[in-house]
Structures are given as C-alpha cells and as structure tokens.
Design an enzyme around this catalytic site. Structure first.
Site, PDB file in Angstrom:
ATOM      1  N   HIS A  47      -4.550   6.132  12.235  1.00 25.58           N
ATOM      2  CA  HIS A  47      -5.431   4.967  12.141  1.00 25.58           C
ATOM      3  C   HIS A  47      -4.593   3.712  11.868  1.00 25.58           C
ATOM      4  CE1 HIS A  47      -8.446   2.172  11.070  1.00 25.58           C
ATOM      5  NE2 HIS A  47      -8.254   2.253   9.765  1.00 25.58           N
ATOM      6  N   ASN A  81      -7.261  -3.981  12.818  1.00 26.19           N
ATOM      7  CA  ASN A  81      -7.910  -2.730  12.403  1.00 26.19           C
ATOM      8  C   ASN A  81      -9.288  -2.654  13.073  1.00 26.19           C
ATOM      9  OD1 ASN A  81      -9.345  -0.722  11.063  1.00 26.19           O
ATOM     10  ND2 ASN A  81      -8.644  -1.291   9.022  1.00 26.19           N
ATOM     11  N   CYS A 139     -13.397   4.467   9.053  1.00 24.37           N
ATOM     12  CA  CYS A 139     -12.163   4.538   9.846  1.00 24.37           C
ATOM     13  C   CYS A 139     -11.697   5.967  10.104  1.00 24.37           C
ATOM     14  CB  CYS A 139     -11.068   3.734   9.171  1.00 24.37           C
ATOM     15  SG  CYS A 139     -11.560   2.032   8.842  1.00 24.37           S
TER      16      CYS A 139
HETATM   17  N1  COA Z   1      -3.018 -15.230   3.727  1.00 23.34           N
HETATM   18  C1  COA Z   1      -2.239 -15.714   2.709  1.00 23.34           C
HETATM   19  N2  COA Z   1      -2.292 -15.207   1.470  1.00 23.34           N
HETATM   20  C2  COA Z   1      -3.139 -14.207   1.234  1.00 23.34           C
HETATM   21  C3  COA Z   1      -3.960 -13.667   2.227  1.00 23.34           C
HETATM   22  C4  COA Z   1      -3.873 -14.238   3.513  1.00 23.34           C
HETATM   23  N3  COA Z   1      -4.620 -13.785   4.562  1.00 23.34           N
HETATM   24  N4  COA Z   1      -4.695 -12.684   1.702  1.00 23.34           N
HETATM   25  C5  COA Z   1      -4.348 -12.583   0.405  1.00 23.34           C
HETATM   26  N5  COA Z   1      -3.414 -13.505   0.134  1.00 23.34           N
HETATM   27  C6  COA Z   1      -2.750 -13.763  -1.144  1.00 23.34           C
HETATM   28  C7  COA Z   1      -3.532 -13.279  -2.330  1.00 23.34           C
HETATM   29  O1  COA Z   1      -4.485 -14.250  -2.710  1.00 23.34           O
HETATM   30  C8  COA Z   1      -2.440 -13.095  -3.364  1.00 23.34           C
HETATM   31  O2  COA Z   1      -2.134 -14.362  -3.917  1.00 23.34           O
HETATM   32  P1  COA Z   1      -1.810 -14.506  -5.486  1.00 23.34           P
HETATM   33  O3  COA Z   1      -0.600 -13.670  -5.710  1.00 23.34           O
HETATM   34  O4  COA Z   1      -1.602 -15.966  -5.627  1.00 23.34           O
HETATM   35  O5  COA Z   1      -3.025 -13.971  -6.181  1.00 23.34           O
HETATM   36  C9  COA Z   1      -1.235 -12.673  -2.543  1.00 23.34           C
HETATM   37  O6  COA Z   1      -1.523 -13.031  -1.181  1.00 23.34           O
HETATM   38  C10 COA Z   1      -0.934 -11.193  -2.616  1.00 23.34           C
HETATM   39  O7  COA Z   1      -2.174 -10.504  -2.441  1.00 23.34           O
HETATM   40  P2  COA Z   1      -2.203  -8.942  -2.416  1.00 23.34           P
HETATM   41  O8  COA Z   1      -3.618  -8.497  -2.278  1.00 23.34           O
HETATM   42  O9  COA Z   1      -1.390  -8.380  -3.539  1.00 23.34           O
HETATM   43  O10 COA Z   1      -1.405  -8.659  -1.087  1.00 23.34           O
HETATM   44  P3  COA Z   1      -0.924  -7.276  -0.536  1.00 23.34           P
HETATM   45  O11 COA Z   1       0.550  -7.289  -0.370  1.00 23.34           O
HETATM   46  O12 COA Z   1      -1.536  -6.126  -1.275  1.00 23.34           O
HETATM   47  O13 COA Z   1      -1.550  -7.279   0.921  1.00 23.34           O
HETATM   48  C11 COA Z   1      -3.437  -6.369   2.085  1.00 23.34           C
HETATM   49  C12 COA Z   1      -2.952  -7.376   1.067  1.00 23.34           C
HETATM   50  C13 COA Z   1      -4.935  -6.487   2.211  1.00 23.34           C
HETATM   51  C14 COA Z   1      -2.763  -6.671   3.416  1.00 23.34           C
HETATM   52  C15 COA Z   1      -3.031  -4.936   1.615  1.00 23.34           C
HETATM   53  O14 COA Z   1      -3.437  -4.757   0.266  1.00 23.34           O
HETATM   54  C16 COA Z   1      -3.648  -3.870   2.443  1.00 23.34           C
HETATM   55  O15 COA Z   1      -3.319  -3.708   3.615  1.00 23.34           O
HETATM   56  N6  COA Z   1      -4.537  -3.060   1.858  1.00 23.34           N
HETATM   57  C17 COA Z   1      -5.220  -2.012   2.592  1.00 23.34           C
HETATM   58  C18 COA Z   1      -6.332  -2.631   3.403  1.00 23.34           C
HETATM   59  C19 COA Z   1      -6.834  -1.724   4.463  1.00 23.34           C
HETATM   60  O16 COA Z   1      -6.062  -1.145   5.170  1.00 23.34           O
HETATM   61  N7  COA Z   1      -8.151  -1.624   4.559  1.00 23.34           N
HETATM   62  C20 COA Z   1      -8.805  -0.877   5.542  1.00 23.34           C
HETATM   63  C21 COA Z   1      -8.640   0.568   5.295  1.00 23.34           C
HETATM   64  S1  COA Z   1      -9.342   1.466   6.595  1.00 23.34           S
END
Ligand code: COA
Length: 337
Positions: free
Chosen positions: A262, A292, A128
């Site tokens: 980004h 993304n 990215c």
């Molecule tokens: N729909 C519903 N629930 C979901 C889900 C979805 N698509 N994806 C994950 N969950 C759930 C998880 O299972 C978790 O459940 P639990 O508490 O029962 O275990 C809960 O939501 C919270 O998960 P968590 O991973 O803590 O969520 P978060 O607030 O961190 O958000 C992301 C997840 C991926 C959106 C966030 O971590 C993020 O944006 N990370 C960076 C990713 C990124 O930008 N990557 C590319 C970089 S270039």
C-alpha cells in the site's frame, strides 16, 4: 494506541490466480506546488516526508467520480483477462468513498458492465487494507461457486473527503481505481492470506455523510488523522504482516518476485524493506504520481507493473495493505495476466 498486536489466523484458498489487471486515474493532476497555493506547505516538505510529487483528482465537470473510475478499471481488467462480463460470478469493490451509500458500487458495476444478475455483488470497507481483504474474500467465495471468476476492484475518491484547510492530511491523498480478475484454475497455486483489525476511531477517522455526534449535531465529513500514531502503526504492522504471510506460505522473501505494498508514504515502505531485508528494487512504488489512494493503491500499482512489463508472468506477488479501522492484511498470490 497500544503497539501490542495479536496475530493468528491464516487463510488459504486453493488453486486461484490473478489473470487480468486494470486501473484508472482521473484527469486532473494536482502538484505539490498547486497545493502550496491553498495551504502553508511546499514541494520540498511533501516530497521529502512522503515521496509524493503529484496526485490525481476527479474532475466532476467531466463527469469523473469514484464510480466512473471503478468502471474503467474493471473494464480494463476484464479485457486483459480475456473473460467476458457474463463469466463473472463475484464482484467485490473495496472502498470507503463510494459514490453512494446505497446502491453499492459493486451493484452499480453489475449494471454498467453488464454482469449477470446472479453475480454476488458487494462493497467491502476495510479502508487501505480493503483490496487485500476483498481479494481473499473473493477467493473464498469462488472456491465453491459454479462460476469461479471474481472481479475485485479498489476505487476511491478521497478528494471528496479531505479537509483542504488541514495541511497535514490534504497533501497525502489522491483519487483512483484498480482492479483484478481472480480465477479458480486447475494447477494454480494457493492464495495465502493473513489479516487483522483493531477498533480505533482516533488515529484515522472519516465520519461520512450524515454522521452526527453524541448530541445529534452533524459532524464535518472530513477525514482526520494522528499522523505520527499512524506512522508508528504502519511501520510496525507492514513488515510484520508481510513476514507472517511468508511464514504461513512457507516461502522465503527471496522467492517472491514482487512486493506490492500500500502506497501511503514512501518512508513507511522504506522501513518495511529494511526490516524485512528485501531487495528495494522488488518493492518499488508509484506514490510519487498517485498519492495515497487507499483501497485503490495496491491494484493500481499492480496494474502499472503489469503494463510496464516489470512483472514476469507467472509472478509470485505479495500484497499488503494497512490503514483506518485499524486494519491490515497481506496475501501471497500468483499473477499471470
Ligand atoms: N507542510 C509543511 N509542514 C507540515 C505539513 C505540510 N503539509 N504537515 C505538517 N507539517 C508540519 C507540522 O505542523 C509540524 O510542525 P511543528 O513541528 O511546527 O509542529 C511538522 O511539520 C512536523 O509534523 P509531523 O506530523 O511530526 O511530521 P511527520 O514527519 O510525522 O510527517 C506525515 C507527517 C503525515 C507525513 C507522517 O506522520 C505520516 O506519513 N504518517 C502516516 C500517515 C498515513 O500514511 N496515513 C494513511 C495510512 S493508510
């Protein structure tokens, strides 16, 4: 993953500016509700956690691919620049989802666009952060070239590598391409860049076709990610590398017309905006309708700003990307389409 980060090198390319931009999104719109038919998720969860409402996927039945998107975006950028394909001296494509491992996408653009055979064509894989890496690299390459015009493209087809049984990753990504034409020109300001990388194959990993494990067994080609670790990394590195490039250029944030960050998650950009203390209006994104798109996200957003007239010309633009590798990069560049 350690939060400790080394900083250091600064790059400076004298007298270059972006003189044309273009982008291409594929035809298939996939909404959050569409994905809720496939995995246990909801529009409410996706939009509040990420800012994404829909993304675009290539429609293979219509012949769309990473390569066709790259061609379309590149053609548009060239047309907008007023230059012809024969004038291009360097063609770099940032991607980690090329249509083929070889020939490179850049090489195929030589054929599709009719670039001259002595054009320096190669792909750049910095995930990215790839477009910013490629833009700086292209600047260095045209600094001494006899044909000082570079075509820099970011193009991805992430729908091909996401795991549609993993709700925590498949909702995040989309396909698309963006491009910019960078020209060495008398009177243009310097392009200033900073960058970094830190080998880590646990936070974000995509093995690619043909990859095998230590025993030689084929690995599933899907992307996997530790979302929370990447979120921590991104919210630390994005404001930091943006502040670094401003300091290196001796420019205040208030002197920058637009920050093109980004588009991985709106919450990541919101954290950077708060930490940097910049006007959120000058950091507005487009993740709501793109998702993304990795290396394509910065040039797609830049082109949208140009096309909607939201960017004055000439504009002082700071771009920044971060992602798998881990990689990060930022640059200050003039955009005068
Ligand atoms: N729909 C519903 N629930 C979901 C889900 C979805 N698509 N994806 C994950 N969950 C759930 C998880 O299972 C978790 O459940 P639990 O508490 O029962 O275990 C809960 O939501 C919270 O998960 P968590 O991973 O803590 O969520 P978060 O607030 O961190 O958000 C992301 C997840 C991926 C959106 C966030 O971590 C993020 O944006 N990370 C960076 C990713 C990124 O930008 N990557 C590319 C970089 S270039």
């Amino acid at each position: 993953m350690t939060d400790e980060m080394q900083t250091g090198q600064v790059g400076r390319v004298p007298g270059v500016r972006i003189v044309g931009t273009g982008s291409a999104l594929p035809s298939r719109t996939v909404t959050n509700d569409d994905l809720a038919q496939i995995v246990d998720t909801s529009d409410e969860w996706i939009s509040t956690r990420t800012g994404i409402r829909s993304r675009r996927y290539c429609d293979r039945a219509k012949g769309e691919s990473q390569l066709t998107l790259a061609c379309e975006a590149a053609r548009r950028a060239l047309a907008a620049s007023g230059h012809t394909a024969e004038e291009v001296g360097v063609c770099l494509v940032a991607t980690f989802t090329p249509s083929a491992a070889t020939p490179s996408t850049a090489c195929l653009l030589e054929r599709e666009l009719g670039l001259a055979e002595d054009t320096l064509c190669l792909d750049v894989n910095a995930a990215c952060a790839g477009f910013v890496y490629a833009l700086y690299t292209a600047g260095c390459l045209i600094e001494r070239a006899s044909r000082p015009l570079a075509l820099v493209v970011g193009a991805e087809e992430l729908s091909r590598v996401v795991d549609f049984s993993d709700r925590s990753t498949c909702v995040l990504f989309g396909d698309g391409a963006g491009a910019a034409v960078l020209e060495r020109a008398a009177g243009a300001p310097d392009l200033v860049a900073t960058w970094g990388s830190r080998g880590n194959d646990e936070a974000l990993f995509a093995p690619g076709a043909g990859a095998v494990d230590a025993q030689g067994a084929p690995l599933a080609s899907h992307l996997s990610m530790d979302g929370r670790a990447v979120f921590r990394f991104a919210t630390e590195v994005l404001p930091r590398c943006t502040a670094e490039v401003l300091a290196a250029a001796g420019v205040e944030a208030t002197d920058v017309d637009r920050f093109v960050f980004h588009q991985a998650n709106k919450r990541i950009v919101d954290v950077a905006v708060r930490k940097l203390g910049v006007d959120p209006e000058r950091c507005a994104g487009n993740i709501d309708h793109t998702g993304n798109t990795s290396a394509a996200s910065v040039p797609i957003l830049l082109d949208e700003l140009v096309r909607t007239g939201e960017l004055s010309s000439p504009a002082r633009v700071v771009m920044a990307g971060f992602g798998a590798g881990l990689t990060w990069a930022s640059c200050l560049v003039e955009v005068a389409p």
